[in-house]
Scaffold this motif. Structure first.
Motif, PDB file in Angstrom:
ATOM      1  N   PHE A 279       0.831  -1.200   0.000  1.00 40.99           N
ATOM      2  CA  PHE A 279       0.000   0.000   0.000  1.00 40.99           C
ATOM      3  C   PHE A 279       0.870   1.255   0.000  1.00 40.99           C
ATOM      4  O   PHE A 279       0.583   2.236  -0.665  1.00 40.99           O
ATOM      5  CB  PHE A 279      -0.924  -0.016   1.227  1.00 40.99           C
ATOM      6  CG  PHE A 279      -2.013   1.006   1.162  1.00 40.99           C
ATOM      7  CD1 PHE A 279      -3.152   0.756   0.422  1.00 40.99           C
ATOM      8  CD2 PHE A 279      -1.903   2.216   1.821  1.00 40.99           C
ATOM      9  CE1 PHE A 279      -4.168   1.703   0.345  1.00 40.99           C
ATOM     10  CE2 PHE A 279      -2.905   3.174   1.749  1.00 40.99           C
ATOM     11  CZ  PHE A 279      -4.043   2.908   1.013  1.00 40.99           C
TER      12      PHE A 279
ATOM     13  N   ALA B  66       1.734   2.002  -3.473  1.00 43.03           N
ATOM     14  CA  ALA B  66       0.567   2.375  -4.268  1.00 43.03           C
ATOM     15  C   ALA B  66       0.152   3.827  -4.012  1.00 43.03           C
ATOM     16  O   ALA B  66      -0.176   4.557  -4.947  1.00 43.03           O
ATOM     17  CB  ALA B  66      -0.591   1.428  -3.986  1.00 43.03           C
TER      18      ALA B  66
ATOM     19  N   LEU C 260      -5.677   7.630  -4.010  1.00 42.72           N
ATOM     20  CA  LEU C 260      -5.545   6.617  -2.961  1.00 42.72           C
ATOM     21  C   LEU C 260      -4.935   7.257  -1.711  1.00 42.72           C
ATOM     22  O   LEU C 260      -5.352   6.986  -0.583  1.00 42.72           O
ATOM     23  CB  LEU C 260      -4.636   5.505  -3.476  1.00 42.72           C
ATOM     24  CG  LEU C 260      -4.710   4.151  -2.761  1.00 42.72           C
ATOM     25  CD1 LEU C 260      -6.114   3.605  -2.771  1.00 42.72           C
ATOM     26  CD2 LEU C 260      -3.752   3.153  -3.404  1.00 42.72           C
TER      27      LEU C 260
ATOM     28  N   MET D 181      -1.244  -5.855  -1.830  1.00 41.55           N
ATOM     29  CA  MET D 181      -2.373  -5.918  -2.750  1.00 41.55           C
ATOM     30  C   MET D 181      -2.751  -7.395  -2.897  1.00 41.55           C
ATOM     31  O   MET D 181      -1.894  -8.233  -3.169  1.00 41.55           O
ATOM     32  CB  MET D 181      -1.941  -5.348  -4.102  1.00 41.55           C
ATOM     33  CG  MET D 181      -3.030  -5.286  -5.116  1.00 41.55           C
ATOM     34  SD  MET D 181      -2.508  -4.308  -6.547  1.00 41.55           S
ATOM     35  CE  MET D 181      -2.795  -5.482  -7.849  1.00 41.55           C
TER      36      MET D 181
ATOM     37  N   GLN E 254      -9.726  -0.220  -8.719  1.00 40.25           N
ATOM     38  CA  GLN E 254      -9.072  -1.526  -8.744  1.00 40.25           C
ATOM     39  C   GLN E 254      -8.139  -1.687  -7.541  1.00 40.25           C
ATOM     40  O   GLN E 254      -8.129  -2.722  -6.887  1.00 40.25           O
ATOM     41  CB  GLN E 254      -8.277  -1.673 -10.054  1.00 40.25           C
ATOM     42  CG  GLN E 254      -7.797  -3.084 -10.340  1.00 40.25           C
ATOM     43  CD  GLN E 254      -8.903  -3.986 -10.895  1.00 40.25           C
ATOM     44  OE1 GLN E 254      -9.805  -3.526 -11.580  1.00 40.25           O
ATOM     45  NE2 GLN E 254      -8.848  -5.269 -10.567  1.00 40.25           N
ATOM     46  N   TYR E 255      -7.373  -0.636  -7.236  1.00 42.62           N
ATOM     47  CA  TYR E 255      -6.485  -0.694  -6.060  1.00 42.62           C
ATOM     48  C   TYR E 255      -7.287  -0.840  -4.786  1.00 42.62           C
ATOM     49  O   TYR E 255      -6.995  -1.670  -3.928  1.00 42.62           O
ATOM     50  CB  TYR E 255      -5.614   0.561  -5.971  1.00 42.62           C
ATOM     51  CG  TYR E 255      -4.327   0.488  -6.771  1.00 42.62           C
ATOM     52  CD1 TYR E 255      -3.375  -0.507  -6.503  1.00 42.62           C
ATOM     53  CD2 TYR E 255      -4.046   1.410  -7.763  1.00 42.62           C
ATOM     54  CE1 TYR E 255      -2.193  -0.574  -7.221  1.00 42.62           C
ATOM     55  CE2 TYR E 255      -2.861   1.356  -8.486  1.00 42.62           C
ATOM     56  CZ  TYR E 255      -1.939   0.359  -8.216  1.00 42.62           C
ATOM     57  OH  TYR E 255      -0.767   0.298  -8.921  1.00 42.62           O
TER      58      TYR E 255
ATOM     59  N   GLN F 129      -8.549  -4.297  -4.328  1.00 39.35           N
ATOM     60  CA  GLN F 129      -7.555  -5.328  -4.046  1.00 39.35           C
ATOM     61  C   GLN F 129      -6.750  -5.069  -2.773  1.00 39.35           C
ATOM     62  O   GLN F 129      -5.996  -5.927  -2.346  1.00 39.35           O
ATOM     63  CB  GLN F 129      -6.654  -5.536  -5.272  1.00 39.35           C
ATOM     64  CG  GLN F 129      -7.515  -6.016  -6.448  1.00 39.35           C
ATOM     65  CD  GLN F 129      -6.733  -6.664  -7.572  1.00 39.35           C
ATOM     66  OE1 GLN F 129      -6.814  -6.230  -8.688  1.00 39.35           O
ATOM     67  NE2 GLN F 129      -5.973  -7.702  -7.285  1.00 39.35           N
ATOM     68  N   PHE F 130      -6.931  -3.891  -2.165  1.00 41.62           N
ATOM     69  CA  PHE F 130      -6.387  -3.675  -0.825  1.00 41.62           C
ATOM     70  C   PHE F 130      -7.482  -3.863   0.222  1.00 41.62           C
ATOM     71  O   PHE F 130      -7.326  -3.464   1.373  1.00 41.62           O
ATOM     72  CB  PHE F 130      -5.760  -2.283  -0.698  1.00 41.62           C
ATOM     73  CG  PHE F 130      -4.372  -2.184  -1.282  1.00 41.62           C
ATOM     74  CD1 PHE F 130      -3.315  -2.876  -0.679  1.00 41.62           C
ATOM     75  CD2 PHE F 130      -4.115  -1.443  -2.408  1.00 41.62           C
ATOM     76  CE1 PHE F 130      -2.026  -2.802  -1.203  1.00 41.62           C
ATOM     77  CE2 PHE F 130      -2.832  -1.368  -2.943  1.00 41.62           C
ATOM     78  CZ  PHE F 130      -1.793  -2.052  -2.343  1.00 41.62           C
TER      79      PHE F 130
ATOM     80  N   ARG G  83      -1.536  -6.925 -11.643  1.00 40.97           N
ATOM     81  CA  ARG G  83      -0.866  -5.619 -11.648  1.00 40.97           C
ATOM     82  C   ARG G  83      -1.748  -4.579 -12.314  1.00 40.97           C
ATOM     83  O   ARG G  83      -2.551  -4.907 -13.183  1.00 40.97           O
ATOM     84  CB  ARG G  83       0.451  -5.693 -12.426  1.00 40.97           C
ATOM     85  CG  ARG G  83       1.629  -6.054 -11.574  1.00 40.97           C
ATOM     86  CD  ARG G  83       2.897  -6.010 -12.387  1.00 40.97           C
ATOM     87  NE  ARG G  83       3.397  -4.655 -12.530  1.00 40.97           N
ATOM     88  CZ  ARG G  83       4.570  -4.388 -13.100  1.00 40.97           C
ATOM     89  NH1 ARG G  83       5.309  -5.362 -13.586  1.00 40.97           N
ATOM     90  NH2 ARG G  83       4.986  -3.150 -13.189  1.00 40.97           N
ATOM     91  N   ILE G  84      -1.564  -3.332 -11.917  1.00 34.50           N
ATOM     92  CA  ILE G  84      -2.285  -2.221 -12.530  1.00 34.50           C
ATOM     93  C   ILE G  84      -1.247  -1.291 -13.126  1.00 34.50           C
ATOM     94  O   ILE G  84      -0.319  -0.865 -12.434  1.00 34.50           O
ATOM     95  CB  ILE G  84      -3.126  -1.474 -11.469  1.00 34.50           C
ATOM     96  CG1 ILE G  84      -4.139  -2.442 -10.856  1.00 34.50           C
ATOM     97  CG2 ILE G  84      -3.823  -0.263 -12.082  1.00 34.50           C
ATOM     98  CD1 ILE G  84      -4.607  -2.041  -9.487  1.00 34.50           C
TER      99      ILE G  84
END
Lengths: 470, 341
Positions: free
Chosen positions: A3, A6, A13, A36, A291-292, A295-296, A312-313
């Motif tokens: 995180f 990210a 975020l 993630m 998406q993040y 997935q977090f 992956r993003i």
């Protein structure tokens, strides 16, 4: 992907992380160190917990805020636990911290019983509390109590009497103090030996309380910002009424409306076209953010969301500091697109988001690059979105167009300030391959120098008549 | 029991020495010993580091601070570990100082301790407030007047000033230097609504314009005044200076034609580092200095013995100070001796 990393890449975020109502230092650490997740089961466990917490916040607000208040008193005792494990003797301050931690942990354990569901399973530390609170005071302060050793109590008594008699020499008092201090050290050693048995439980408690802190913060944020639980899907990713919280918040401050949008992404390429200022970049940023978040283990900013997990993003919005690494903006973009293409070719499960691909070069080659890159994503079934202003896109690609300035504007003059009330940001399927030619219209609506618009229009008219003659 | 009645009215008190060896620690121990029998909960702390035995360089006697049973104290983890008493840990701060976090403790068995505390004003104010919630009636701060320290004892409600032969071995000179500090302590406090305007400002020179609005003059510090003097009077003649007031700055202001309209607002009296001569010259020309935080001086204590052994006449010194200053003056060592006889 942690995180911590990210949030350094995705502003939205970071904005959400900063607005989380975390109470303890370990809650924050727990969040920053979290990975993630790409595993549906683990994510659903986390979502279940958030669901339970949302119910608890709604039905039992008082208890939750009591838990939060206890969490705010927690200290990160990871160092003291490590010292305990390493067979070291802790000092009084460390023992105080452990006692105070055990107290609060025990308090939270009891508070959880008032809730319908147990949120996190906390180890029972009451034996440790008893050990460190021999007088059963129920307050977290600490010292080596007389109760631990009759011998120590006696030595302290002697010292006290000697002091009160006033006649004793300084040397004699020092001696008595040294005896008592020595006994105190012995007791402290024994105490640490006993406390050592709890090191494992303390570590578990520390971790789970950090998690609980984060869960409460996530649930409160989800309620406050109207986030919803994503459904994890295998195929298409679908959002109904998706929004970007940071931008929505900013618009609300200016008393403007934010238009949520619906979008569905297949396991293939999708091109988004639309006029300038039509919010294409925001769509990409929001997709990355959602998406993040998903997935977090967060709920997502949409009325309804079905999300397919990726490993992956990759997001390229061209606002990175390309000058810093000595590359031109084009070179810098190509380097990042290159990585995306390679991952696509090796059939990695990724989400690729590219804003205005090849916009910094000439439109002829630019269009060729867009078609080429899109074709690679198309062939390899890479979930990807590319926004572009170029016409002449290959008809086999799926295309979405922002509706744009469809409304009748009359004599209204559009400015950067009010454009948002005339723009329809919703996305529609579009099979023409042509892109809207609205740049001059928007430029003139923005009220820029008339000469630019007129000359450009003349240029276009000339070109058109030439083509007709040919 | 001199000046203790006055102290009881306040929530916080600082004890400040004008120079090393002016008897600050004796004064502190005296106050503590007198408060021992009162039913008030006392807590003790310091600004920055103190109680350290730096005086061993000069080989002079430097007593430690003696705490009696039930008194609370706040000190750094490092000094807590070196305590010569038995005490109960009540709390540990989340923020750390250069000597570690701050431990709040209660004395179980009397003894000696070295004190250290928060390094800046905001932290001291917070600590005093926090101690109040822990049941403390009076927090005593072992203070220092230092250019280096960001923390100022002036944030406490009351103050005792320790002066003595260490400052000057000549009575008129000693009185003059002490009077200067006395005058600074009595600088006028600004209105509370004006205080809120300046409270958050961390650096630079700010002006108050005609409409009462706070404006940045763009001058980063008084040290820059030579280079940027043209900017100073653009908004008016009322200034807030967040940092120190120096000789150079007052000299500059003194020679301006607007000098009799100038009002300088500073955090508290400890921010004035100018010589008394320069300060009085500025005031004589009509310049004014006012403060954000003002403390009440309850007493001055004197130590007539200088570190090199020179002894002034205690009665003469006491009389000289009391004639000039409207505050009680005590020779603490003498009171202690008289009591034990």
């Amino acid at each position: 992907m942690k995180f911590r990393k990210a949030i350094s890449e995705i502003k939205g975020l970071q904005y959400l992380a900063e607005s989380l109502d975390l109470q303890s230092p370990m809650g924050k650490r727990f969040l920053l160190e979290s990975d993630m997740l790409c595993n549906e089961t683990n994510l659903n466990i986390e979502y279940d917990l958030i669901d339970k917490l949302i119910q608890s916040v709604e039905s039992n607000e008082k208890t939750i805020s009591d838990i939060q208040s206890k969490l705010s008193h927690l200290r990160d005792i990871v160092g003291s636990i490590a010292n305990l494990d390493a067979n070291l003797v802790l000092n009084d301050v460390e023992l105080f911290e452990i006692k105070s931690f055990a107290f609060h942990c025990h308090g939270i354990l009891n508070l959880q019983k008032e809730l319908k569901h147990e949120l996190v399973q906390l180890p029972n530390l009451s034996a440790l509390v008893d050990l460190l609170d021999p007088q059963k005071t129920g307050i977290p302060s600490f010292y080596i109590y007389d109760d631990y050793s009759e011998e120590l109590a006696e030595a302290r008594r002697k010292l006290k009497i000697a002091k009160s008699e006033n006649g004793e020499s300084e040397g004699k008092l020092e001696e008595l103090f040294a005896v008592a201090e020595e006994l105190e050290s012995k007791v402290r050693e024994e105490l640490c030996d006993k406390a050592r048995a709890f090191a494992g439980d303390l570590r578990i408690a520390l971790n789970r309380l950090a998690h609980l802190d984060l869960l409460i913060a996530k649930a409160k944020q989800a309620i406050q910002l109207n986030f919803s639980r994503p459904e994890l899907l295998k195929e298409n990713t679908r959002y109904k009424a998706m929004f970007h919280p940071m931008i929505k918040d900013e618009l609300q401050k200016q008393q403007k409306r934010y238009q949520e949008i619906d979008i569905e992404l297949e396991k293939s390429v999708c091109l988004i076209t639309g006029a300038n200022m039509a919010g294409k970049t925001v769509v990409l940023k929001t997709l990355a953010l959602c998406q993040y978040l998903c997935q977090f283990g967060f709920f997502v900013p949409a009325e309804k969301a079905g999300i397919s997990l990726v490993h992956r993003i990759l997001l390229s919005v061209g606002d990175d500091q390309s000058e810093m690494n000595g590359l031109s903006s084009f070179a810098s973009e190509m380097m990042s697109v290159n990585q995306m293409v390679e991952l696509s070719q090796s059939h990695e499960n990724v989400l690729v988001l590219v804003d205005e691909l090849a916009r910094t070069t000439n439109p002829v080659e630019g269009l060729a690059i867009v078609n080429a890159v899109a074709d690679i994503f198309y062939q390899n079934n890479t979930r990807s979105v590319i926004t572009t202003h170029y016409s002449g896109l290959d008809s086999k690609f799926r295309k979405l167009r922002v509706k744009g300035l469809d409304k009748d504007l009359g004599d209204q003059r559009i400015t950067g300030k009010n454009i948002n009330s005339y723009m329809d940001y919703s996305l529609v399927e579009d099979n023409t391959g042509e892109v809207p030619h609205e740049a001059l219209r928007i430029a003139s609506l923005l009220g820029i120098n008339k000469e630019i618009v007129e000359r450009a229009q003349n240029q276009l008219n000339k070109n058109a008549s030439k083509e007709e003659i040919l | 029991m001199p000046f203790l009645k006055d102290i009881e009215k306040y929530n916080s008190l600082s004890i400040v020495g004008l120079e090393k060896n002016t008897g600050k620690t004796e004064c502190l121990n005296y106050v503590l010993s007198r408060l021992r029998d009162s039913r008030k909960q006392i807590a003790l702390t310091s600004i920055g580091i103190d109680g350290e035995s730096r005086d061993q360089v000069k080989q002079t006697h430097k007593p430690e601070i003696e705490l009696s049973e039930g008194m609370m104290f706040v000190t750094s983890e490092t000094h807590y570990a070196k305590r010569r008493l038995f005490s109960e840990v009540l709390d540990v701060s989340k923020q750390s100082t250069s000597l570690g976090r701050l431990v709040t403790a209660k004395t179980i068995h009397s003894g000696k301790v070295m004190l250290s505390g928060p390094a800046n004003n905001a932290e001291i104010v917070r600590l005093i407030a926090d101690l109040k919630t822990k049941g403390v009636d009076l927090t005593i701060v072992d203070g220092a007047l230092s250019r280096k320290s960001l923390g100022s004892p002036a944030v406490t409600e009351a103050m005792i000033l320790a002066t003595g032969a260490a400052l000057s071995a000549n009575i008129p000179q000693l009185v003059f230097k002490t009077q200067y500090v006395y005058d600074l302590i009595h600088l006028k406090e600004i209105d509370s609504d004006l205080k809120t305007k300046f409270r958050g400002i961390e650096n630079g020179i700010w002006a108050l314009d005609k409409t009462g609005e706070v404006k940045d003059t763009g001058i980063a510090s008084v040290l820059m005044i030579k280079k940027e003097k043209d900017k100073l009077f653009q908004f008016g003649t009322d200034f807030f200076v967040s940092g120190a007031i120096t000789d150079q700055f007052l000299d500059f202001l003194k020679s301006q034609k607007q000098v009799n309209q100038i009002r300088l607002i500073i955090r508290d009296f400890t921010r004035v580092f100018a010589n008394p001569e320069t300060y009085y010259a500025f005031v004589k020309k009509g310049g004014k200095i006012q403060v954000l935080d003002k403390t009440n001086l309850v007493a001055i204590t004197i130590n007539p013995v200088s570190p090199d052994g020179y002894r002034l006449n205690s009665d003469e010194l006491k009389l000289a100070l009391e004639t000039k200053l409207q505050v009680p003056v005590y020779d603490v060592m003498r009171i202690i001796q008289e009591m034990s006889e």
